[in-house]
Scaffold this active site. Structure first.
Site, PDB file in Angstrom:
ATOM      1  CG  ASN A   1       1.828  -2.569  -8.064  1.00 32.21           C
ATOM      2  OD1 ASN A   1       1.464  -3.514  -8.946  1.00 32.21           O
ATOM      3  ND2 ASN A   1       2.873  -1.906  -8.092  1.00 32.21           N
TER       4      ASN A   1
ATOM      5  CB  CYS B   1       4.091  -4.196 -12.744  1.00 36.22           C
ATOM      6  SG  CYS B   1       4.671  -4.141 -11.219  1.00 36.22           S
TER       7      CYS B   1
ATOM      8  CG  HIS C   1       1.394  -1.169 -13.315  1.00 37.25           C
ATOM      9  ND1 HIS C   1       0.470  -2.195 -12.789  1.00 37.25           N
ATOM     10  CD2 HIS C   1       2.310  -1.080 -12.656  1.00 37.25           C
ATOM     11  CE1 HIS C   1       1.339  -2.543 -11.683  1.00 37.25           C
ATOM     12  NE2 HIS C   1       2.297  -1.685 -11.652  1.00 37.25           N
TER      13      HIS C   1
HETATM   14  O1  UT7 Z   1       4.958  -1.600 -10.045  1.00 37.32           O
HETATM   15  C1  UT7 Z   1       6.096  -1.114  -9.917  1.00 37.32           C
HETATM   16  C2  UT7 Z   1       6.250  -0.982  -8.393  1.00 37.32           C
HETATM   17  N1  UT7 Z   1       6.760   0.217  -7.611  1.00 37.32           N
HETATM   18  C3  UT7 Z   1       6.071   1.201  -7.804  1.00 37.32           C
HETATM   19  O2  UT7 Z   1       5.322   1.868  -8.584  1.00 37.32           O
HETATM   20  C4  UT7 Z   1       6.755   2.270  -6.571  1.00 37.32           C
HETATM   21  C5  UT7 Z   1       6.963   3.655  -7.212  1.00 37.32           C
HETATM   22  N2  UT7 Z   1       7.218   4.630  -6.234  1.00 37.32           N
HETATM   23  C6  UT7 Z   1       6.344   5.240  -5.274  1.00 37.32           C
HETATM   24  O3  UT7 Z   1       5.124   4.836  -5.716  1.00 37.32           O
HETATM   25  C7  UT7 Z   1       6.798   6.182  -4.366  1.00 37.32           C
HETATM   26  O4  UT7 Z   1       8.130   6.414  -4.421  1.00 37.32           O
HETATM   27  C8  UT7 Z   1       6.369   5.595  -2.994  1.00 37.32           C
HETATM   28  C9  UT7 Z   1       4.878   5.657  -2.499  1.00 37.32           C
HETATM   29  C10 UT7 Z   1       7.004   4.415  -2.884  1.00 37.32           C
HETATM   30  C11 UT7 Z   1       7.003   6.720  -1.992  1.00 37.32           C
HETATM   31  O5  UT7 Z   1       6.476   7.907  -1.877  1.00 37.32           O
HETATM   32  P1  UT7 Z   1       7.612   9.095  -2.134  1.00 37.32           P
HETATM   33  O6  UT7 Z   1       6.656  10.266  -2.217  1.00 37.32           O
HETATM   34  O7  UT7 Z   1       8.688   8.771  -3.165  1.00 37.32           O
HETATM   35  O8  UT7 Z   1       8.106   8.958  -0.687  1.00 37.32           O
HETATM   36  P2  UT7 Z   1       9.582   8.860  -0.277  1.00 37.32           P
HETATM   37  O9  UT7 Z   1      10.192   7.491  -0.680  1.00 37.32           O
HETATM   38  O10 UT7 Z   1      10.354  10.121  -0.619  1.00 37.32           O
HETATM   39  O11 UT7 Z   1       9.543   8.867   1.224  1.00 37.32           O
HETATM   40  C12 UT7 Z   1       9.100  10.169   1.999  1.00 37.32           C
HETATM   41  C13 UT7 Z   1       9.192  10.014   3.408  1.00 37.32           C
HETATM   42  C14 UT7 Z   1      10.369   9.001   3.951  1.00 37.32           C
HETATM   43  O12 UT7 Z   1      10.684   9.961   5.381  1.00 37.32           O
HETATM   44  P3  UT7 Z   1      11.675  10.942   5.566  1.00 37.32           P
HETATM   45  O13 UT7 Z   1      12.977  10.017   5.095  1.00 37.32           O
HETATM   46  O14 UT7 Z   1      11.392  12.041   4.625  1.00 37.32           O
HETATM   47  O15 UT7 Z   1      11.640  11.240   6.906  1.00 37.32           O
HETATM   48  C15 UT7 Z   1       9.806   7.728   4.212  1.00 37.32           C
HETATM   49  O16 UT7 Z   1      10.552   7.280   4.935  1.00 37.32           O
HETATM   50  O17 UT7 Z   1       8.048   8.904   3.920  1.00 37.32           O
HETATM   51  C16 UT7 Z   1       8.446   8.029   4.383  1.00 37.32           C
HETATM   52  N3  UT7 Z   1       7.745   6.852   4.135  1.00 37.32           N
HETATM   53  C17 UT7 Z   1       6.434   6.673   5.091  1.00 37.32           C
HETATM   54  N4  UT7 Z   1       5.946   6.998   6.152  1.00 37.32           N
HETATM   55  C18 UT7 Z   1       4.673   6.628   6.230  1.00 37.32           C
HETATM   56  C19 UT7 Z   1       7.991   5.700   3.469  1.00 37.32           C
HETATM   57  N5  UT7 Z   1       7.176   4.718   3.565  1.00 37.32           N
HETATM   58  C20 UT7 Z   1       5.972   5.194   4.383  1.00 37.32           C
HETATM   59  C21 UT7 Z   1       4.975   4.639   4.694  1.00 37.32           C
HETATM   60  N6  UT7 Z   1       4.081   5.498   6.009  1.00 37.32           N
HETATM   61  N7  UT7 Z   1       4.238   3.488   4.519  1.00 37.32           N
END
Ligand code: UT7
Length: 330
Positions: free
Chosen positions: A285, A115, A255
C-alpha cells in the site's frame, strides 16, 4: 460558455530501488509470508534510500510525467502533492517540488486525504482546469511511509511501501478526460488510521517518541470494514454520475491496499477481475501514490488506449473516499 473537459496529458511514476520481501520481514518481526499473502495479497514493497525524502520520489515521477506530456516545468501553473509523509510539515512538499522542477509560475500546496489523496487532488485540478483558472496542473501522489512506520508493529509494517506517481492535467478533447467525481469523508472514523503525535494536539516530545506516537497507528479490522463498504459504493456513485453501466467499464483501478478489499469492491460492482488492475503484490500500500502508480503500469501494459473508460476508486485515512470516472484521452 464553451464546456472544457479536463484530463491527463502525461504521467510518470517512480519506485525506489530497494525491495523488501515478506521473507525479509520474517527476519524483522513475528510474521510469515503465508499470513501476509493470504490476508493482503502483498509479496513485496519498495523502500526509499536513507537520503531520499518524499519530494525526491515526487521529483522523479514529475519529471517523467512532464516529459510524457511534452510540457516544461515553467508552463505548470499549479503543483498539488497528495501525501501523508511530507518532507516537513512546512514548507509543503509541493513547494519543494515546484522549485525542483522549475515551475516558477506555479502556485503549490499539499493535500491531505490519506490514500484517497491523489483522486481528491485530481478532482481539485479538474475544477481549476474546467473553470479556466489554469491550463496545466501537476498532480502528484508521493509517500515515504517507511519513515513513519513502526518496524516492530506487525499490524502495520507488513502493509505499506514507498513510491510516487504524477500526472500533468490539462484540457482534453470534448467528451474525454474526467467525466464524474464522487468524494466523501467521515471524520468520526479518523482515529482508526492516524499519526497521533507531532501536531498541535500532541506536539513531539520525548514522551510521544518513547510511546511510538509518531508512527502510523491503525485499527486494521475497522479500516477493513469501512473499506469493504465504501470502495464499491464510491465507484458505483462515480459510474452513476457519469451515466455509465458496468458493461461500459473497461478498467477499474482501485487503491491498492489489500487484495481482499479489491475483490469485494469488484464483486459489488459486478466487474470481473480481469478488468481490475492489481499490483498490490509488488508494492504493498503506497497510500496516495498507489493509484497513479497503477495507472502508469496499466498504461505500460497496453490497457489504456484512447477511448477506454476507467474508474479510479480510493479510500483512506480521514476517513475519506473518492472515485473518478474518466475516458482515457491520450
Ligand atoms: O489504505 C488504507 C490503509 N489500511 C488498510 O487498508 C488496512 C485494512 N485492513 C486490512 O487490510 C486487514 O484488517 C489486515 C490485513 C490489517 C489484517 O487482516 P485481518 O484478516 O483483519 O486480521 P486481524 O487483524 O483480524 O488479525 C488476525 C490475526 C491476529 O491474531 P489473533 O489475535 O487472532 O491471535 C493478529 O494478531 O492475525 C494476527 N496478525 C498477524 N499475524 C502474522 C496481525 N498481523 C499479522 C502479521 N503476521 N503481520
Amino acid at each position: 460558455m464553451e464546456k472544457i473537459f479536463a484530463g491527463i496529458l502525461g504521467m510518470g511514476h517512480y519506485l525506489p530501488d530497494k525491495v523488501l520481501t515478506n521473507y525479509d520481514l520474517e527476519k524483522m518481526v513475528d510474521t510469515n509470508n503465508d499470513w501476509i499473502v493470504e490476508r493482503t495479497g502483498i509479496k513485496s514493497r519498495h523502500i526509499a534510500a536513507p537520503e531520499q525524502a518524499t519530494s525526491d520520489l515526487a521529483f522523479i515521477a514529475a519529471e517523467r510525467a512532464l516529459k510524457d506530456a511534452g510540457i516544461d516545468g515553467k508552463d505548470i501553473e499549479c503543483v498539488i502533492v497528495a501525501t501523508e509523509s511530507p518532507d516537513t510539515k512546512f514548507p509543503s512538499t509541493a513547494c519543494l517540488l515546484q522549485d525542483k522542477i522549475g515551475a516558477k509560475n506555479a502556485a503549490a500546496f499539499d493535500l491531505s486525504a490519506g490514500c484517497s489523496g491523489f483522486v481528491y487532488a485530481l478532482a481539485v485540478a479538474n475544477t481549476m482546469i474546467v473553470s479556466g483558472l489554469y491550463k496545466h496542473i501537476l498532480v502528484v501522489g508521493a509517500e515515504t511511509l517507511s519513515r513513519i512506520m513502526n518496524w516492530q508493529d506487525r499490524n502495520t509494517c507488513v502493509l505499506f511501501g514507498d513510491g510516487a506517481g504524477a500526472a500533468v492535467v490539462g484540457q482534453v478533447e470534448d467528451g474525454y478526460g474526467i467525466l464524474s467525481i464522487d468524494m466523501g469523508a467521515d471524520g468520526s472514523g479518523g482515529q482508526f488510521l492516524s499519526q497521533p503525535a507531532g501536531g498541535s494536539r500532541k506536539p513531539a516530545s520525548h514522551e510521544t517518541v518513547d510511546a511510538g506516537e509518531h508512527f502510523i497507528h491503525m485499527d486494521g479490522s475497522e479500516v477493513f470494514k469501512f473499506a469493504v463498504k465504501i470502495m464499491g459504493r464510491t465507484a458505483e456513485n462515480a459510474m452513476k454520475k457519469a451515466g455509465l453501466n458496468t458493461e461500459e467499464i473497461d478498467l477499474l483501478i482501485p487503491h491498492q491496499a489489500n487484495i481482499r478489499i479489491i475483490n469485494s469492491a469488484a464483486k459489488r460492482l459486478g466487474i470481473s477481475m480481469d478488468k481490475v488492475f492489481v499490483n498490490v503484490d509488488k508494492y504493498g500500500n503506497t497510500s496516495a501514490a498507489s493509484i497513479p502508480i497503477a495507472i502508469c503500469e496499466a498504461r505500460e501494459q497496453g490497457l489504456l488506449e484512447k477511448g477506454k473508460t476507467v474508474i479510479l476508486a480510493g479510500f483512506g485515512a480521514g476517513l475519506t473516499w473518492a472515485s473518478i470516472a474518466l475516458k482515457w484521452s491520450k
